[in-house]
Design an enzyme around this catalytic site. Structure first.
Site, PDB file in Angstrom:
ATOM      1  N   VAL A  70      37.561  36.228  40.466  1.00  0.00           N
ATOM      2  CA  VAL A  70      38.523  35.349  39.801  1.00  0.00           C
ATOM      3  C   VAL A  70      39.538  36.112  38.945  1.00  0.00           C
ATOM      4  O   VAL A  70      40.567  35.552  38.566  1.00  0.00           O
ATOM      5  CB  VAL A  70      37.765  34.312  38.943  1.00  0.00           C
ATOM      6  N   TYR A  71      39.295  37.375  38.625  1.00  0.00           N
ATOM      7  CA  TYR A  71      40.213  38.118  37.761  1.00  0.00           C
ATOM      8  C   TYR A  71      41.580  38.285  38.435  1.00  0.00           C
ATOM      9  O   TYR A  71      41.701  38.895  39.503  1.00  0.00           O
ATOM     10  CB  TYR A  71      39.649  39.493  37.405  1.00  0.00           C
ATOM     11  N   SER A  72      42.592  37.756  37.778  1.00  0.00           N
ATOM     12  CA  SER A  72      43.975  37.828  38.273  1.00  0.00           C
ATOM     13  C   SER A  72      44.055  37.412  39.733  1.00  0.00           C
ATOM     14  O   SER A  72      44.721  38.054  40.555  1.00  0.00           O
ATOM     15  CB  SER A  72      44.552  39.239  38.069  1.00  0.00           C
TER      16      SER A  72
END
Length: 326
Positions: free
Chosen positions: A60-62
């Site tokens: 989900v990061y960036s």
């Protein structure tokens, strides 16, 4: 660099884990302050040169771009077998049904998507980012077991949940002969110590590795109380974590500053040294958007706090609401 076993495994990890939420495409996801690929690569290279072999990211990061940047950099700078690469699953990756969570469908899709972005055949540690209240834990644990048996992950871990939930997951795995969690990535720092009540003792008893996130309280321990940064001004999750306890937290921050001045080191070094000495912590996850952040973390390994200094830092702490599970 120092190395230790991750929990009850034979795998060696550096005593610092580089958290890669700081890397990504600023226009993607929810963090506009992240470093783009060009800015990220020197940080990853410096971490490798210092001996850090443990890297943690999440799908989900960036919007997946953290995994892409980390994967490309590690491919260029390191031999895959020398790296311990960790990622996570749970957060929303697409609109509509089945776009998030820990169902078998989501896990089987997301491990393949993460591997593609990372440019590797396997991850060393595949972690559930949060507890999924809408999926039976039996379904999640069996799916994770199958991911391991398929060779797509070497080990599995968990992050931020209640102790009873973690113990239930361990029990389900043991009962069915499925792969067990080997690590817990939880919220722990001088401003938030609620994990000392149950989760840390549980993990010590079960020989679970502890890899705390936000060991410097999202930077609050490293600067003057009223000083702000581009990240702190837009970090709604950080405000949620610490807004209710500002009065007592400020005293702790002031003590970190006082001890840092007395010792002639940075505040970050003091804050990290405390986490590193907390039993049974394996490796705090450090975030870095400046090279000085990384250098402070590396040199924190050399800072040893006395019993009196630890007591001085801990004494002002008051019980906090349980935070970090959402």
């Amino acid at each position: 660099m120092e190395y230790v076993k991750l929990g009850n495994t034979g795998m060696d990890v550096s005593r610092l884990c580089l958290g890669c939420m700081s890397f990504g495409v600023p226009e993607r996801g929810t963090h506009s302050w992240v470093l783009n690929e060009e800015e990220s690569r020197p940080m990853i290279k410096r971490a490798l040169d210092s001996g850090i072999n443990f890297f943690d990211t999440a799908n989900v990061y960036s919007d997946g771009t953290s995994e892409e940047i980390v994967g490309m950099a590690l491919k260029d700078y390191a031999h895959r077998d020398e790296i311990v690469l960790a990622t996570k699953v749970h957060g929303r990756m697409h609109k509509g049904p089945n776009g998030s969570g820990l169902s078998r469908k989501a896990i089987m899709s997301e491990i393949d998507n993460s591997l593609k972005r990372l440019g590797t055949d396997y991850v060393d540690l595949y972690q559930i980012h949060r507890w999924d209240y809408h999926t039976p834990i039996e379904e999640t644990m069996e799916a994770l077991h199958d991911v391991v048996k398929a060779g797509k992950a070497r080990y599995i871990g968990a992050s931020s949940m209640y102790s009873w939930q973690f113990l239930k997951a361990l029990h389900i795995a043991d009962k069915n002969g499925w792969t067990r969690f080997v690590s817990m990535q939880n919220h722990l720092n001088l401003l938030y110590r609620e994990e000392e009540r149950e989760m840390l003792p549980l993990c010590k008893e079960e020989k679970i590795g502890i890899i705390p996130w936000s060991p410097l309280a999202r930077g609050r321990l490293t600067r003057e109380w009223d000083e702000s940064t581009a990240r702190s001004e837009t970090d709604e999750f950080g405000k949620y974590l610490y807004a209710q306890t500002a009065e007592s937290d400020r005293i702790v921050v002031e003590r970190v500053a006082e001890l840092a001045e007395t010792r002639g080191v940075s505040r970050a070094q003091i804050g990290l040294a405390w986490v590193l000495q907390k039993d049974p912590v394996t490796a705090p996850i450090i975030g870095a958007t400046k090279m000085t952040h990384l250098e402070d973390a590396i040199t924190a390994l050399e800072v040893k706090l006395s019993t009196d200094e630890v007591a001085f830092l801990e004494e002002p702490y008051v019980p906090h609401p349980v935070m970090g599970f959402k």
